[in-house]
Structure formats: C-alpha cells, structure tokens
Write a protein that holds these residues in place. Sequence first.
Motif, PDB file in Angstrom:
ATOM      1  N   GLY A   1       0.808  -1.224   0.000  1.00  0.00           N
ATOM      2  CA  GLY A   1       0.000   0.000   0.000  1.00  0.00           C
ATOM      3  C   GLY A   1       0.834   1.264   0.000  1.00  0.00           C
ATOM      4  N   ASN A   2       0.262   2.315   0.560  1.00  0.00           N
ATOM      5  CA  ASN A   2       0.906   3.626   0.542  1.00  0.00           C
ATOM      6  C   ASN A   2       2.299   3.606   1.160  1.00  0.00           C
ATOM      7  N   GLN A   3       2.468   2.792   2.182  1.00  0.00           N
ATOM      8  CA  GLN A   3       3.755   2.751   2.857  1.00  0.00           C
ATOM      9  C   GLN A   3       4.870   2.324   1.902  1.00  0.00           C
TER      10      GLN A   3
ATOM     11  N   ALA B   1       5.484   4.932  -0.807  1.00  0.00           N
ATOM     12  CA  ALA B   1       6.264   6.057  -0.288  1.00  0.00           C
ATOM     13  C   ALA B   1       7.741   5.692  -0.198  1.00  0.00           C
TER      14      ALA B   1
ATOM     15  N   LYS C   1      -4.536  10.256  -2.260  1.00  0.00           N
ATOM     16  CA  LYS C   1      -3.630   9.605  -1.329  1.00  0.00           C
ATOM     17  C   LYS C   1      -2.967  10.664  -0.453  1.00  0.00           C
ATOM     18  N   ALA C   2      -3.025  10.535   0.863  1.00  0.00           N
ATOM     19  CA  ALA C   2      -2.270  11.435   1.740  1.00  0.00           C
ATOM     20  C   ALA C   2      -0.800  11.046   1.660  1.00  0.00           C
TER      21      ALA C   2
ATOM     22  N   TYR D   1       2.363   9.657   2.782  1.00  0.00           N
ATOM     23  CA  TYR D   1       2.524   8.674   3.853  1.00  0.00           C
ATOM     24  C   TYR D   1       3.571   9.099   4.870  1.00  0.00           C
TER      25      TYR D   1
ATOM     26  N   ASN E   1      -3.497   3.256   4.984  1.00  0.00           N
ATOM     27  CA  ASN E   1      -3.335   3.785   3.627  1.00  0.00           C
ATOM     28  C   ASN E   1      -4.254   4.992   3.494  1.00  0.00           C
ATOM     29  N   PRO E   2      -3.946   6.071   4.212  1.00  0.00           N
ATOM     30  CA  PRO E   2      -4.923   7.156   4.279  1.00  0.00           C
ATOM     31  C   PRO E   2      -5.223   7.806   2.934  1.00  0.00           C
TER      32      PRO E   2
END
Lengths: 161, 161
Positions: free
Chosen positions: A27-29, A32, B133-134, B136, B145-146
Amino acid sequence: MMTKTKVQPLLVNYKTLEEFKRFKEYGNQELAMLEDLESNIVENDSESPFYGVYYGSALVARMSLYRVRAKYDNYFVPPQDYLALWKLEVLPDYRGLGYGKALVEFAKSFELPIKTNPRINSHDFWEKMGFQKATYDVERDLGENPLIWMPSGVEERDVNA
Amino acid sequence: MMTKTKVQPLLVNYKTLEEFKRFKEYGNQELAMLEDLESNIVENDSESPFYGVYYGSALVARMSLYRVRAKYDNYFVPPQDYLALWKLEVLPDYRGLGYGKALVEFAKSFELPIKTNPRINSHDFWEKMGFQKATYDVERDLGENPLIWMPSGVEERDVNA
C-alpha cells in the motif's frame, strides 16, 4: 530436520520493494518508500520498519514493526514505549510452516507491549499467540480492531476510567 | 424510474446489530456496541457512528463516520475538525446501484475534510469520489493507507515540514 526460522530486518532497496509487491497488503507505505528511494530522499539499503523471513533468496513472510513512544501510548498501564505490528503476512505457498509465529515471537522478544490491528478472520492465530482484544474505544480506535499483547508487569489501560 | 437513495443514521439496537453481521467488516466496534447494549451501558436506540441505506426493511449498505476534533488533526491545514470514515461497505447483491456513492456524498455534505483508510483494491472508487492519497508518514499512519478529501479552502498538511 527442523531448522530455526531466521527473522531479519529488511533494508530499503529495489529488490526488497519489488518482492513486497507479492504481498497483499502492499500500500501507501511501500509506495512512499519507493518514491523516497527514487528521489534519493533515502539511501539504498537504509533501514525499514519491516522484518522478514527468506526461503532461499525469496522473501516469503514479512511484518512491519514500529516503536511508538510512551507519550503516544493510549493502551497500556503504566504508559510506555510499545510496538505497533502490522502487515504480518506469509505468502500462500509458505503457510503452515511457522513463519508467522516466528515473526510474532521475534516481536515479543523486545519485551515491550505489542498492538496490532489484524485483518478479518485472523483472530484464531492471534489468540494462539497470546494476544487479546483491547477494549474498544471509538475515539481512540476508530475503524481498528486492536489486539494487544503484554509482557508481565504491564496491564491494559482502562478506557472508561 | 430513479429515486434518490436515502442515507439515514443507524441507531444501536438488536435488529441493527444483527444486520451488521452480514457485513464483512464486522469487528470489535460492533462487538463492543453489543456488549454495551446487553449490559445496559447504552440505551436501546441510542445514536451510533453508523449511517446506512435500507432496501425495503433490509440494511444493504453502511459506513461509520466520526468527527475527530481539531486538536487531533494531523492531516489538514488549517487544523480543523474532520470526519473519519470507515467500514464503507455495500452488500454484494446491491453493488453498482450507487449506494456507496450516496454514502460518500452524504459524508461530504458536512463540508468537513474527510479521511478514510480504504481496504485494498478500492482505490479506483475513491479516486472517482475525489479522494487523494495522503502523503505517507510512518509515525502518523503506521499500517494505514490514508486517503483524504478536502472541501475548498483546505489543504493537506505537509508532513515533512
């Protein structure tokens, strides 16, 4: 012959980030981390919050583990540093071999309380690992299903107090 | 003939809690509500953070919506009250009818920023709904996964500042 499963810290590099794509909870992690690496914000092979288990040269299990500082602790008494554990996942072909258990036992070896927010239908596993449901508090937990584990001498904070 | 989908607040009672069991994201939150009801900690038909859509007498879609106070806002500039949206879910037989969209539009109608932590593979839907997507930040977001939505005049907080 049984050999002890080796849990190791994962470094941020293109090979690891490519292997991460095989896990469902990508995911976003991870995105990033990839962006940071591409734009040289982080060095190749810098530390990540991930730990993993390799089978040969392939990463087959992983978890993310992050030390939350005592001042942000809303779960334990006395308030203290604790570990937030997330994205514990074993690739389908490698399940039932104790890799998930080895990762959780590695996390417990820090002798700090642990909080996790497991995915649906994994409660039996966490119960076997000695985790218990935290008392749900909407303001603190929002959409989470927190499970906690405490080393001796630590108690759950009373959210109604 | 198209009729406008009616979104309504859900009250805590045994009927609603029984209907909640049909949703995949049934978890500690619902169990805690049930315990509170059984032990008379909350009144029957008290307010819940859930909103839903009925088809006849059956609950077919729901979301949880909670107003987070400005002092806990780590996502927006200027810091302000925002809505945490979670457990947005439409039962399988009722998908594609705009119920998910109706729920999100209801949330937007409060004219507050919204934060959600969607399940895997729902990003296309959230993008269509205007969410982004914020950036991270591991300490803030941990395993989340904000995704965020902002009404005009609100910006994302720069986590690197």
